[in-house]
Structures are given as structure tokens and as C-alpha cells.
Design a protein around this motif. Structure first.
Motif, PDB file in Angstrom:
ATOM      1  N   GLY A  35       0.799  -1.227   0.000  1.00  0.00           N
ATOM      2  CA  GLY A  35       0.000   0.000   0.000  1.00  0.00           C
ATOM      3  C   GLY A  35       0.823   1.264   0.000  1.00  0.00           C
ATOM      4  N   SER A  36       2.155   1.159  -0.085  1.00  0.00           N
ATOM      5  CA  SER A  36       2.990   2.358  -0.044  1.00  0.00           C
ATOM      6  C   SER A  36       3.544   2.762  -1.413  1.00  0.00           C
ATOM      7  CB  SER A  36       4.165   2.152   0.925  1.00  0.00           C
ATOM      8  OG  SER A  36       5.035   1.139   0.446  1.00  0.00           O
ATOM      9  N   GLY A  37       3.420   1.918  -2.414  1.00  0.00           N
ATOM     10  CA  GLY A  37       4.026   2.185  -3.726  1.00  0.00           C
ATOM     11  C   GLY A  37       3.408   3.343  -4.475  1.00  0.00           C
ATOM     12  N   GLY A  38       2.083   3.404  -4.520  1.00  0.00           N
ATOM     13  CA  GLY A  38       1.400   4.471  -5.256  1.00  0.00           C
ATOM     14  C   GLY A  38       1.781   5.855  -4.780  1.00  0.00           C
ATOM     15  N   PRO A  39       1.656   6.142  -3.476  1.00  0.00           N
ATOM     16  CA  PRO A  39       2.030   7.473  -2.997  1.00  0.00           C
ATOM     17  C   PRO A  39       3.500   7.803  -3.265  1.00  0.00           C
ATOM     18  CG  PRO A  39       0.743   6.332  -1.338  1.00  0.00           C
ATOM     19  CD  PRO A  39       1.020   5.342  -2.422  1.00  0.00           C
ATOM     20  N   GLN A  40       4.384   6.813  -3.176  1.00  0.00           N
ATOM     21  CA  GLN A  40       5.804   7.063  -3.447  1.00  0.00           C
ATOM     22  C   GLN A  40       6.031   7.411  -4.912  1.00  0.00           C
ATOM     23  OE1 GLN A  40       8.030   3.699  -2.042  1.00  0.00           O
ATOM     24  NE2 GLN A  40       7.756   4.229   0.102  1.00  0.00           N
ATOM     25  N   ILE A  41       5.361   6.722  -5.808  1.00  0.00           N
ATOM     26  CA  ILE A  41       5.507   6.995  -7.240  1.00  0.00           C
ATOM     27  C   ILE A  41       5.038   8.413  -7.557  1.00  0.00           C
ATOM     28  CG2 ILE A  41       4.609   6.410  -9.536  1.00  0.00           C
ATOM     29  CD1 ILE A  41       4.563   3.457  -8.572  1.00  0.00           C
ATOM     30  N   PHE A  42       3.882   8.795  -7.061  1.00  0.00           N
ATOM     31  CA  PHE A  42       3.336  10.121  -7.363  1.00  0.00           C
ATOM     32  C   PHE A  42       4.117  11.229  -6.666  1.00  0.00           C
ATOM     33  CE2 PHE A  42       0.023   7.673  -9.214  1.00  0.00           C
ATOM     34  CZ  PHE A  42      -0.518   8.492 -10.183  1.00  0.00           C
ATOM     35  N   ALA A  43       4.577  10.993  -5.435  1.00  0.00           N
ATOM     36  CA  ALA A  43       5.386  11.990  -4.726  1.00  0.00           C
ATOM     37  C   ALA A  43       6.717  12.200  -5.442  1.00  0.00           C
ATOM     38  CB  ALA A  43       5.615  11.564  -3.285  1.00  0.00           C
ATOM     39  N   THR A  44       7.328  11.128  -5.926  1.00  0.00           N
ATOM     40  CA  THR A  44       8.582  11.235  -6.664  1.00  0.00           C
ATOM     41  C   THR A  44       8.384  12.032  -7.945  1.00  0.00           C
ATOM     42  OG1 THR A  44       9.381   9.153  -5.744  1.00  0.00           O
ATOM     43  CG2 THR A  44      10.443   9.930  -7.766  1.00  0.00           C
ATOM     44  N   ALA A  45       7.306  11.770  -8.654  1.00  0.00           N
ATOM     45  CA  ALA A  45       7.021  12.530  -9.875  1.00  0.00           C
ATOM     46  C   ALA A  45       6.834  14.005  -9.554  1.00  0.00           C
ATOM     47  CB  ALA A  45       5.785  11.969 -10.575  1.00  0.00           C
ATOM     48  N   GLN A  46       6.108  14.298  -8.479  1.00  0.00           N
ATOM     49  CA  GLN A  46       5.860  15.692  -8.120  1.00  0.00           C
ATOM     50  C   GLN A  46       7.153  16.374  -7.666  1.00  0.00           C
ATOM     51  OE1 GLN A  46       3.262  16.412  -4.757  1.00  0.00           O
ATOM     52  NE2 GLN A  46       2.539  18.306  -5.678  1.00  0.00           N
ATOM     53  N   ASN A  47       7.947  15.701  -6.839  1.00  0.00           N
ATOM     54  CA  ASN A  47       9.184  16.290  -6.331  1.00  0.00           C
ATOM     55  C   ASN A  47      10.201  16.550  -7.430  1.00  0.00           C
ATOM     56  OD1 ASN A  47       8.224  16.258  -3.715  1.00  0.00           O
ATOM     57  ND2 ASN A  47       9.187  14.315  -3.212  1.00  0.00           N
ATOM     58  N   ASN A  48      10.190  15.716  -8.475  1.00  0.00           N
ATOM     59  CA  ASN A  48      11.134  15.869  -9.570  1.00  0.00           C
ATOM     60  C   ASN A  48      10.550  16.616 -10.761  1.00  0.00           C
ATOM     61  OD1 ASN A  48      13.558  14.429  -8.603  1.00  0.00           O
ATOM     62  ND2 ASN A  48      12.108  12.757  -8.405  1.00  0.00           N
ATOM     63  N   LYS A  49       9.365  17.179 -10.573  1.00  0.00           N
ATOM     64  CA  LYS A  49       8.702  17.987 -11.608  1.00  0.00           C
ATOM     65  C   LYS A  49       8.507  17.206 -12.897  1.00  0.00           C
ATOM     66  CE  LYS A  49       9.183  21.416  -8.740  1.00  0.00           C
ATOM     67  NZ  LYS A  49       8.391  21.300  -7.569  1.00  0.00           N
ATOM     68  N   LEU A  50       8.099  15.946 -12.773  1.00  0.00           N
ATOM     69  CA  LEU A  50       7.852  15.095 -13.933  1.00  0.00           C
ATOM     70  C   LEU A  50       6.355  14.988 -14.186  1.00  0.00           C
ATOM     71  CD1 LEU A  50      10.312  12.212 -13.006  1.00  0.00           C
ATOM     72  CD2 LEU A  50      10.728  14.087 -14.595  1.00  0.00           C
ATOM     73  N   ASN A  51       6.008  14.556 -15.378  1.00  0.00           N
ATOM     74  CA  ASN A  51       4.607  14.262 -15.662  1.00  0.00           C
ATOM     75  C   ASN A  51       4.134  13.183 -14.700  1.00  0.00           C
ATOM     76  OD1 ASN A  51       4.209  15.996 -17.799  1.00  0.00           O
ATOM     77  ND2 ASN A  51       4.493  14.450 -19.363  1.00  0.00           N
ATOM     78  N   PHE A  52       2.899  13.252 -14.286  1.00  0.00           N
ATOM     79  CA  PHE A  52       2.365  12.211 -13.423  1.00  0.00           C
ATOM     80  C   PHE A  52       2.121  10.954 -14.241  1.00  0.00           C
ATOM     81  CE2 PHE A  52       1.729  15.753 -10.660  1.00  0.00           C
ATOM     82  CZ  PHE A  52       1.895  15.215  -9.404  1.00  0.00           C
ATOM     83  N   PRO A  53       2.294   9.800 -13.610  1.00  0.00           N
ATOM     84  CA  PRO A  53       2.096   8.534 -14.330  1.00  0.00           C
ATOM     85  C   PRO A  53       0.671   8.392 -14.850  1.00  0.00           C
ATOM     86  CG  PRO A  53       3.159   8.155 -12.214  1.00  0.00           C
ATOM     87  CD  PRO A  53       2.717   9.584 -12.234  1.00  0.00           C
ATOM     88  N   ASN A  54       0.549   7.707 -15.977  1.00  0.00           N
ATOM     89  CA  ASN A  54      -0.765   7.341 -16.504  1.00  0.00           C
ATOM     90  C   ASN A  54      -1.065   5.930 -16.014  1.00  0.00           C
ATOM     91  OD1 ASN A  54      -1.008   9.714 -17.950  1.00  0.00           O
ATOM     92  ND2 ASN A  54      -0.203   8.836 -19.818  1.00  0.00           N
ATOM     93  N   ILE A  55      -2.259   5.734 -15.502  1.00  0.00           N
ATOM     94  CA  ILE A  55      -2.654   4.411 -15.016  1.00  0.00           C
ATOM     95  C   ILE A  55      -3.834   3.952 -15.849  1.00  0.00           C
ATOM     96  CG2 ILE A  55      -3.475   3.075 -13.056  1.00  0.00           C
ATOM     97  CD1 ILE A  55      -2.237   5.220 -11.246  1.00  0.00           C
ATOM     98  N   LYS A  56      -3.706   2.766 -16.417  1.00  0.00           N
ATOM     99  CA  LYS A  56      -4.792   2.198 -17.213  1.00  0.00           C
ATOM    100  C   LYS A  56      -5.154   0.847 -16.622  1.00  0.00           C
ATOM    101  CE  LYS A  56      -3.473   4.626 -21.348  1.00  0.00           C
ATOM    102  NZ  LYS A  56      -2.704   4.584 -22.545  1.00  0.00           N
TER     103      LYS A  56
END
Length: 163
Positions: A35-56
Motif C-alpha cells: 500500500g505504499s508504492g502508489g504514494p511514493q511513485i506520485f510523490a517522486t514525480a511531483q518532487n522531480n517535476k515530472l509528468n504524473f504517471p498514466n494508469i490504465k
């Protein structure tokens, strides 16, 4: 995934398919808390000013597209002033006035106006306020908004705990 995209982004609601394998992987150190992977992925994207992941989500599969480039570099059709404005707005926490943007980037009013119109028409940024109070900021979608709210909530929680 057995959870919704919103639950994945916010974390904390694991629903592993096989609890035994999940526990085994965690005990040998090749897995983190469920349950910790999703928030880490999105926080990393935000902290590094990257596009947010697309989830399908598919019937029997989940695909997560993670970007390695920042928002401006992911769009080669943008001209340099537009990329510069976009990069500036991803670094700044608060929306910026036209004067602040022009001064920081040394842009003329002509190039600023032309670039802002294009960025707004392509839904990269949004205008906040009117007249002299007008500011510009990144346009956020639901996933980005949820991630930024979660990040602010975590900061507030940590601040409250430290007092």
C-alpha cells in the motif's frame, strides 16, 4: 489492481492477491510495506517535476506509464519561451504574475503574451484571477490534485507531531 486508482494514489489500503508471498518478500527485504508504492511513485514525480504517471486499468491487467522527462521536454512542439514558462511554473509553489514570469525569464511582453495564450489553449496552465491580480499556474488534473493534497496533508501532520 484490486483497488481503485484513487486508493492507489493515496495508499494505505493494500489488497494483495497472495498474503503469504507478500509477507515473504517483505521479510527478505525485496518488497516494501503493502500500500505504499502508489504514494511514493506520485510523490517522486511531483518532487522531480515530472509528468504524473498514466494508469490504465484493464479487465485482467494494470499498466502504469512512468515518464522520465519533465513536462516541457515531453512536448517538442513547444517553442523555447513556452518551455521556459512551463519549467518555471513547475518549480514555483505559488502561481506567478505576468511581471514575475517576465522578470525571471527576461521575456518581452510580446513573447510572454504569445506563449501564455498557447500554453493556456493547450491546457498546460491556467489563469487565476483577473486584471492586476491575474496569476498563472500549472493546470492540475485529478491525480495531480490528489497527490498535492496528500503531500500537504503529510507536511501538516509532521508539523503537528513536531510541536
Amino acid at each position: 489492481m484490486k483497488i481503485s486508482i484513487e486508493e492507489f494514489i493515496n495508499g494505505g489500503t493494500p489488497k494483495p492477491r497472495n498474503h503469504t508471498i507478500t509477507n515473504l518478500f517483505r521479510k527478505v527485504g525485496i518488497s516494501e510495506r503493502a500500500g505504499s508504492g502508489g504514494p511514493q511513485i506520485f510523490a517522486t514525480a511531483q518532487n522531480n517535476k515530472l509528468n504524473f504517471p498514466n494508469i490504465k486499468l484493464g479487465q485482467n491487467s494494470t499498466a502504469i506509464q512512468i515518464w522520465k522527462v519533465d513536462i516541457a521536454d515531453a512536448h517538442p512542439e513547444l517553442e523555447e519561451p513556452e518551455k521556459a514558462i512551463l519549467k518555471l511554473l513547475t518549480k514555483e509553489i505559488l502561481p506567478q504574475t505576468s511581471r514575475e514570469i517576465r522578470d525571471k525569464l527576461d521575456l518581452s511582453k510580446h513573447y510572454f503574451d504569445k506563449s501564455i495564450k498557447k500554453l493556456m489553449s493547450q491546457n498546460f496552465i491556467e489563469q487565476l484571477g483577473q486584471g492586476k491580480a491575474t496569476k498563472y499556474g500549472l493546470k492540475t488534473g485529478t491525480q495531480e490534485y490528489l497527490t498535492s493534497l496528500q503531500k500537504m496533508f503529510n507536511i501538516l501532520q509532521n508539523y503537528h507531531k513536531s510541536r
